[in-house]
Design a protein around this motif. Structure first.
Motif, PDB file in Angstrom:
ATOM      1  N   ALA A   8       0.840  -1.200   0.000  1.00 35.25           N
ATOM      2  CA  ALA A   8       0.000   0.000   0.000  1.00 35.25           C
ATOM      3  C   ALA A   8       0.874   1.249   0.000  1.00 35.25           C
ATOM      4  CB  ALA A   8      -0.926  -0.002   1.216  1.00 35.25           C
ATOM      5  N   GLU A   9       1.948   1.213   0.775  1.00 34.44           N
ATOM      6  CA  GLU A   9       2.874   2.348   0.831  1.00 34.44           C
ATOM      7  C   GLU A   9       3.537   2.555  -0.535  1.00 34.44           C
ATOM      8  OE1 GLU A   9       6.312   3.822   3.970  1.00 34.44           O
ATOM      9  OE2 GLU A   9       5.346   1.895   4.291  1.00 34.44           O
ATOM     10  N   ASP A 116       3.384  13.424   3.650  1.00 32.94           N
ATOM     11  CA  ASP A 116       3.014  13.563   5.057  1.00 32.94           C
ATOM     12  C   ASP A 116       1.588  13.104   5.327  1.00 32.94           C
ATOM     13  OD1 ASP A 116       5.450  14.564   5.962  1.00 32.94           O
ATOM     14  OD2 ASP A 116       4.906  16.617   5.440  1.00 32.94           O
ATOM     15  N   GLN A 117       0.829  12.869   4.279  1.00 33.53           N
ATOM     16  CA  GLN A 117      -0.568  12.461   4.436  1.00 33.53           C
ATOM     17  C   GLN A 117      -0.628  10.997   4.877  1.00 33.53           C
ATOM     18  OE1 GLN A 117      -3.205  14.542   4.001  1.00 33.53           O
ATOM     19  NE2 GLN A 117      -1.664  16.112   3.714  1.00 33.53           N
ATOM     20  N   PRO A 118      -1.672  10.637   5.615  1.00 32.04           N
ATOM     21  CA  PRO A 118      -1.838   9.219   5.953  1.00 32.04           C
ATOM     22  C   PRO A 118      -2.112   8.419   4.678  1.00 32.04           C
ATOM     23  CG  PRO A 118      -3.691  10.522   6.770  1.00 32.04           C
ATOM     24  CD  PRO A 118      -2.716  11.484   6.174  1.00 32.04           C
ATOM     25  N   LEU A 119      -1.740   7.161   4.715  1.00 31.62           N
ATOM     26  CA  LEU A 119      -1.994   6.312   3.554  1.00 31.62           C
ATOM     27  C   LEU A 119      -3.493   6.216   3.311  1.00 31.62           C
ATOM     28  CD1 LEU A 119       0.457   3.325   4.103  1.00 31.62           C
ATOM     29  CD2 LEU A 119       0.613   5.106   2.369  1.00 31.62           C
ATOM     30  N   PRO A 120      -3.913   6.277   2.056  1.00 36.17           N
ATOM     31  CA  PRO A 120      -5.339   6.133   1.760  1.00 36.17           C
ATOM     32  C   PRO A 120      -5.835   4.766   2.223  1.00 36.17           C
ATOM     33  CG  PRO A 120      -4.128   6.854  -0.185  1.00 36.17           C
ATOM     34  CD  PRO A 120      -3.120   6.507   0.866  1.00 36.17           C
ATOM     35  N   THR A 121      -7.087   4.717   2.675  1.00 36.86           N
ATOM     36  CA  THR A 121      -7.624   3.453   3.156  1.00 36.86           C
ATOM     37  C   THR A 121      -8.037   2.543   2.011  1.00 36.86           C
ATOM     38  OG1 THR A 121      -9.772   4.517   3.391  1.00 36.86           O
ATOM     39  CG2 THR A 121      -8.398   4.355   5.360  1.00 36.86           C
ATOM     40  N   ASP A 158     -12.633  14.914   0.568  1.00 37.29           N
ATOM     41  CA  ASP A 158     -11.788  15.493   1.609  1.00 37.29           C
ATOM     42  C   ASP A 158     -12.314  15.203   3.014  1.00 37.29           C
ATOM     43  OD1 ASP A 158     -11.125  18.498  -0.321  1.00 37.29           O
ATOM     44  OD2 ASP A 158     -10.215  16.524  -0.413  1.00 37.29           O
ATOM     45  N   ASP A 159     -13.497  14.611   3.135  1.00 40.29           N
ATOM     46  CA  ASP A 159     -14.048  14.292   4.451  1.00 40.29           C
ATOM     47  C   ASP A 159     -13.096  13.351   5.183  1.00 40.29           C
ATOM     48  OD1 ASP A 159     -17.625  14.168   3.731  1.00 40.29           O
ATOM     49  OD2 ASP A 159     -16.247  15.838   3.985  1.00 40.29           O
ATOM     50  N   GLY A 160     -12.907  13.594   6.449  1.00 44.36           N
ATOM     51  CA  GLY A 160     -12.052  12.729   7.256  1.00 44.36           C
ATOM     52  C   GLY A 160     -10.606  13.175   7.301  1.00 44.36           C
ATOM     53  N   ILE A 161     -10.241  14.223   6.582  1.00 41.86           N
ATOM     54  CA  ILE A 161      -8.878  14.741   6.609  1.00 41.86           C
ATOM     55  C   ILE A 161      -8.821  15.841   7.660  1.00 41.86           C
ATOM     56  CG2 ILE A 161      -7.068  15.937   5.316  1.00 41.86           C
ATOM     57  CD1 ILE A 161      -8.146  14.645   2.787  1.00 41.86           C
ATOM     58  N   GLU A 162      -7.798  15.767   8.514  1.00 43.09           N
ATOM     59  CA  GLU A 162      -7.650  16.772   9.559  1.00 43.09           C
ATOM     60  C   GLU A 162      -7.454  18.146   8.928  1.00 43.09           C
ATOM     61  OE1 GLU A 162      -5.299  13.590  12.356  1.00 43.09           O
ATOM     62  OE2 GLU A 162      -4.483  15.594  12.143  1.00 43.09           O
ATOM     63  N   LYS A 163      -7.872  19.206   9.673  1.00 40.39           N
ATOM     64  CA  LYS A 163      -7.848  20.566   9.125  1.00 40.39           C
ATOM     65  C   LYS A 163      -6.470  20.979   8.645  1.00 40.39           C
ATOM     66  CE  LYS A 163     -11.811  22.715  11.258  1.00 40.39           C
ATOM     67  NZ  LYS A 163     -12.325  23.850  11.999  1.00 40.39           N
ATOM     68  N   ILE A 168      -2.844  21.804   3.810  1.00 36.49           N
ATOM     69  CA  ILE A 168      -1.688  21.407   2.981  1.00 36.49           C
ATOM     70  C   ILE A 168      -2.184  20.888   1.640  1.00 36.49           C
ATOM     71  CG2 ILE A 168       0.197  19.731   2.761  1.00 36.49           C
ATOM     72  CD1 ILE A 168       0.515  19.938   5.831  1.00 36.49           C
ATOM     73  N   LEU A 169      -3.224  20.053   1.670  1.00 41.11           N
ATOM     74  CA  LEU A 169      -3.780  19.496   0.445  1.00 41.11           C
ATOM     75  C   LEU A 169      -4.285  20.598  -0.482  1.00 41.11           C
ATOM     76  CD1 LEU A 169      -4.537  16.979  -1.161  1.00 41.11           C
ATOM     77  CD2 LEU A 169      -6.667  16.874   0.138  1.00 41.11           C
ATOM     78  N   GLU A 170      -4.972  21.587   0.073  1.00 40.57           N
ATOM     79  CA  GLU A 170      -5.473  22.699  -0.735  1.00 40.57           C
ATOM     80  C   GLU A 170      -4.321  23.492  -1.353  1.00 40.57           C
ATOM     81  OE1 GLU A 170      -9.123  21.617  -0.900  1.00 40.57           O
ATOM     82  OE2 GLU A 170      -8.457  23.451  -1.861  1.00 40.57           O
ATOM     83  N   LYS A 171      -3.250  23.681  -0.581  1.00 44.16           N
ATOM     84  CA  LYS A 171      -2.079  24.396  -1.098  1.00 44.16           C
ATOM     85  C   LYS A 171      -1.456  23.619  -2.256  1.00 44.16           C
ATOM     86  CE  LYS A 171       2.299  26.386   0.388  1.00 44.16           C
ATOM     87  NZ  LYS A 171       3.229  26.559   1.489  1.00 44.16           N
ATOM     88  N   ILE A 172      -1.376  22.288  -2.100  1.00 49.48           N
ATOM     89  CA  ILE A 172      -0.829  21.447  -3.163  1.00 49.48           C
ATOM     90  C   ILE A 172      -1.707  21.536  -4.410  1.00 49.48           C
ATOM     91  CG2 ILE A 172      -0.431  19.043  -3.850  1.00 49.48           C
ATOM     92  CD1 ILE A 172       0.411  18.556  -0.899  1.00 49.48           C
ATOM     93  N   ARG A 173      -3.025  21.461  -4.211  1.00 51.23           N
ATOM     94  CA  ARG A 173      -3.939  21.565  -5.355  1.00 51.23           C
ATOM     95  C   ARG A 173      -3.779  22.900  -6.068  1.00 51.23           C
ATOM     96  NH1 ARG A 173      -9.238  19.110  -2.370  1.00 51.23           N
ATOM     97  NH2 ARG A 173      -8.801  16.916  -2.756  1.00 51.23           N
ATOM     98  N   LYS A 174      -3.666  23.965  -5.284  1.00 51.87           N
ATOM     99  CA  LYS A 174      -3.511  25.296  -5.873  1.00 51.87           C
ATOM    100  C   LYS A 174      -2.223  25.369  -6.691  1.00 51.87           C
ATOM    101  CE  LYS A 174      -3.183  30.164  -4.657  1.00 51.87           C
ATOM    102  NZ  LYS A 174      -3.082  31.130  -3.573  1.00 51.87           N
TER     103      LYS A 174
END
Length: 190
Positions: A8-9, A116-121, A158-163, A168-174
């Motif tokens: 998975a990693e 740095d994100q948790p592995l997707p489930t 994005d539900d379930g992702i800590e604020k 960070i995710l939004e910054k990456i998307r931008k």
């Protein structure tokens, strides 16, 4: 860690750093080894290998490169300082990419923050990656770049992702959107 956890990693890494990535690419992987490519310039590519033992993550991966450059040896030696739990490979890879960017005076690629994100489930498949890329392309087709509201009763991805991770995710998307617009703009003008 189980073999499935390691897979998975590795699949997560491959989903971020696919063979077409502009800076860092996962060329090939197996549960006991990883081959990567770092794009220094369009003409200079650095091939990096990693051996992963059966006792991973209690025994860290072993990194090597076919080069006599002492600076590269130092970069790989510093990976031994990274000793973070179950996603050790992700954290070492993040350190490796950041250190290589510094060594070659290159800007850090925004995709590095995804490590740095948790592995997707759920499983990451090529179909899921293509779907994500298509979604991003469709978002870029709109000049106002408005975020679409989720349809009632449906969860946002994005539900379930800590604020803090969501920021960070939004910054990456931008950054990815801007990079895509820059590339698209330069292609159109040529």
């Amino acid at each position: 860690m189980s073999v499935s956890g390691l897979k998975a990693e590795l699949k997560f890494l491959e989903s971020i750093f696919d063979p077409n990535h502009e800076r860092f690419r996962i060329i090939d992987w197996k549960p006991d080894e990883l081959s990567c490519q770092f794009n220094v310039t369009g003409e200079k590519l650095l091939i990096i290998h990693c051996n992963i033992t059966e006792s991973y993550p209690s025994t860290p991966p072993i990194w090597f490169v076919d080069s006599d450059d002492p600076s590269l040896a130092e970069v790989l030696e510093r990976l031994e300082d990274v000793r973070r739990g179950s996603t050790l490979l992700l954290q070492q890879l993040k350190r490796l990419i950041c250190d290589l960017c510094r060594l070659y005076n290159l800007p850090q690629h925004p995709d590095v923050e995804m490590l740095d994100q948790p592995l997707p489930t759920g499983p990451i498949t090529q179909d899921r990656k293509v779907a994500q890329d298509i979604d991003l392309d469709q978002d870029l087709d709109h000049y106002d770049m408005k975020e679409e509201e989720p349809v009632d009763g449906k969860k946002s991805e994005d539900d379930g992702i800590e604020k803090e991770n969501l920021a960070i995710l939004e910054k990456i998307r931008k950054n990815q959107r801007q990079d895509h617009l820059n590339v698209s703009g330069s292609t159109v003008s040529n």
